[in-house]
Design a protein around this motif. Sequence first.
Motif, mmCIF file in Angstrom:
data_model
loop_
_atom_site.group_PDB
_atom_site.id
_atom_site.type_symbol
_atom_site.label_atom_id
_atom_site.label_comp_id
_atom_site.label_asym_id
_atom_site.label_seq_id
_atom_site.Cartn_x
_atom_site.Cartn_y
_atom_site.Cartn_z
ATOM 1 N N VAL A 54 0.977 -1.072 -0.107
ATOM 2 C CA VAL A 54 0.032 -0.005 0.060
ATOM 3 C C VAL A 54 0.859 1.201 -0.030
ATOM 4 O O VAL A 54 1.897 1.251 0.699
ATOM 5 N N ILE A 55 0.601 2.205 -0.840
ATOM 6 C CA ILE A 55 1.172 3.614 -0.971
ATOM 7 C C ILE A 55 0.104 4.506 -0.816
ATOM 8 O O ILE A 55 -0.830 4.592 -1.347
ATOM 9 N N LEU A 56 0.078 5.243 0.587
ATOM 10 C CA LEU A 56 -0.672 6.368 0.891
ATOM 11 C C LEU A 56 -0.197 7.722 0.445
ATOM 12 O O LEU A 56 1.066 8.140 0.841
ATOM 13 N N LEU A 57 -0.681 8.429 -0.254
ATOM 14 C CA LEU A 57 -0.362 9.860 -0.468
ATOM 15 C C LEU A 57 -0.945 11.082 0.277
ATOM 16 O O LEU A 57 -2.068 11.040 0.485
ATOM 17 N N ALA A 58 -0.036 11.665 0.888
ATOM 18 C CA ALA A 58 -0.473 12.967 1.657
ATOM 19 C C ALA A 58 -1.243 13.827 0.842
ATOM 20 O O ALA A 58 -1.008 13.833 -0.480
ATOM 21 N N PRO A 59 -2.105 14.649 1.467
ATOM 22 C CA PRO A 59 -2.996 15.473 0.682
ATOM 23 C C PRO A 59 -2.083 16.430 -0.461
ATOM 24 O O PRO A 59 -2.312 16.501 -1.599
ATOM 25 N N GLN A 60 -1.108 16.877 0.049
ATOM 26 C CA GLN A 60 -0.305 17.593 -0.927
ATOM 27 C C GLN A 60 0.589 16.853 -1.824
ATOM 28 O O GLN A 60 1.066 17.464 -2.744
ATOM 29 N N ILE A 61 0.612 15.702 -1.694
ATOM 30 C CA ILE A 61 1.284 14.963 -2.926
ATOM 31 C C ILE A 61 0.376 14.283 -3.858
ATOM 32 O O ILE A 61 1.059 13.657 -4.825
ATOM 33 N N LYS A 62 -0.748 14.204 -3.769
ATOM 34 C CA LYS A 62 -1.720 13.695 -4.741
ATOM 35 C C LYS A 62 -1.494 14.293 -6.275
ATOM 36 O O LYS A 62 -1.544 13.628 -7.272
ATOM 37 N N ARG A 63 -0.857 15.324 -6.336
ATOM 38 C CA ARG A 63 -0.520 15.741 -7.722
ATOM 39 C C ARG A 63 0.251 14.884 -8.281
ATOM 40 O O ARG A 63 0.733 15.182 -9.637
ATOM 41 N N TYR A 64 1.229 14.029 -7.778
ATOM 42 C CA TYR A 64 2.507 13.323 -8.087
ATOM 43 C C TYR A 64 1.755 11.877 -8.448
ATOM 44 O O TYR A 64 2.634 10.825 -8.908
ATOM 45 N N TYR A 80 -1.334 -0.897 -4.072
ATOM 46 C CA TYR A 80 -2.442 -0.257 -3.989
ATOM 47 C C TYR A 80 -2.226 1.165 -3.518
ATOM 48 O O TYR A 80 -1.567 1.319 -2.553
ATOM 49 N N VAL A 81 -2.542 2.345 -4.343
ATOM 50 C CA VAL A 81 -2.491 3.560 -3.895
ATOM 51 C C VAL A 81 -3.673 4.431 -3.710
ATOM 52 O O VAL A 81 -4.334 4.166 -4.328
ATOM 53 N N SER A 82 -3.339 4.955 -2.583
ATOM 54 C CA SER A 82 -4.750 5.671 -2.056
ATOM 55 C C SER A 82 -4.165 7.168 -1.544
ATOM 56 O O SER A 82 -3.355 7.133 -0.816
ATOM 57 N N GLY A 83 -4.987 8.137 -2.085
ATOM 58 C CA GLY A 83 -4.779 9.420 -1.457
ATOM 59 C C GLY A 83 -5.611 9.620 -0.488
ATOM 60 O O GLY A 83 -6.739 9.062 -0.063
ATOM 61 N N ILE A 84 -4.818 10.334 0.752
ATOM 62 C CA ILE A 84 -5.636 10.638 2.035
ATOM 63 C C ILE A 84 -6.252 11.804 1.695
ATOM 64 O O ILE A 84 -5.640 12.954 1.244
ATOM 65 N N GLN A 85 -7.394 11.997 2.293
ATOM 66 C CA GLN A 85 -8.039 13.208 2.136
ATOM 67 C C GLN A 85 -7.771 14.231 3.151
ATOM 68 O O GLN A 85 -7.122 13.973 4.182
#
Length: 102
Positions: A54-64, A80-85
């Motif tokens: 699993v890879i979680l993306l901090a909100p400011q990283i979703k652009r990547y 599994y890649v998931s953006g954190i709201q």
Amino acid sequence: MEKSILFICESGISASLFVSKMLESLREHGLNYDVDYAPVQRVETKLSQQHYDVILLAPQIKRYEKELRSLLEEKSHESYVSGIQDDEFITMNIERILERIR
């Protein structure tokens, strides 16, 4: 089932608090997940060293996210890649995040 999670953030400053909270919640649920974090500029190095479920993306990283998915494909990683709201991150709502990644 043990999973490995990589939390990606902008610079790593907020990551340690987030990861600490996540580890605490995982222990409370009896889940034995490996949790790591990295600033976005170190992601390629991390992915060269280990595969993450699993890879979680901090909100400011979703652009990547698009570049990250390309990098995962290039390295033949199926994660599994998931953006954190924003609200999940601000309130450290680990429970809601865990619901998505279990």
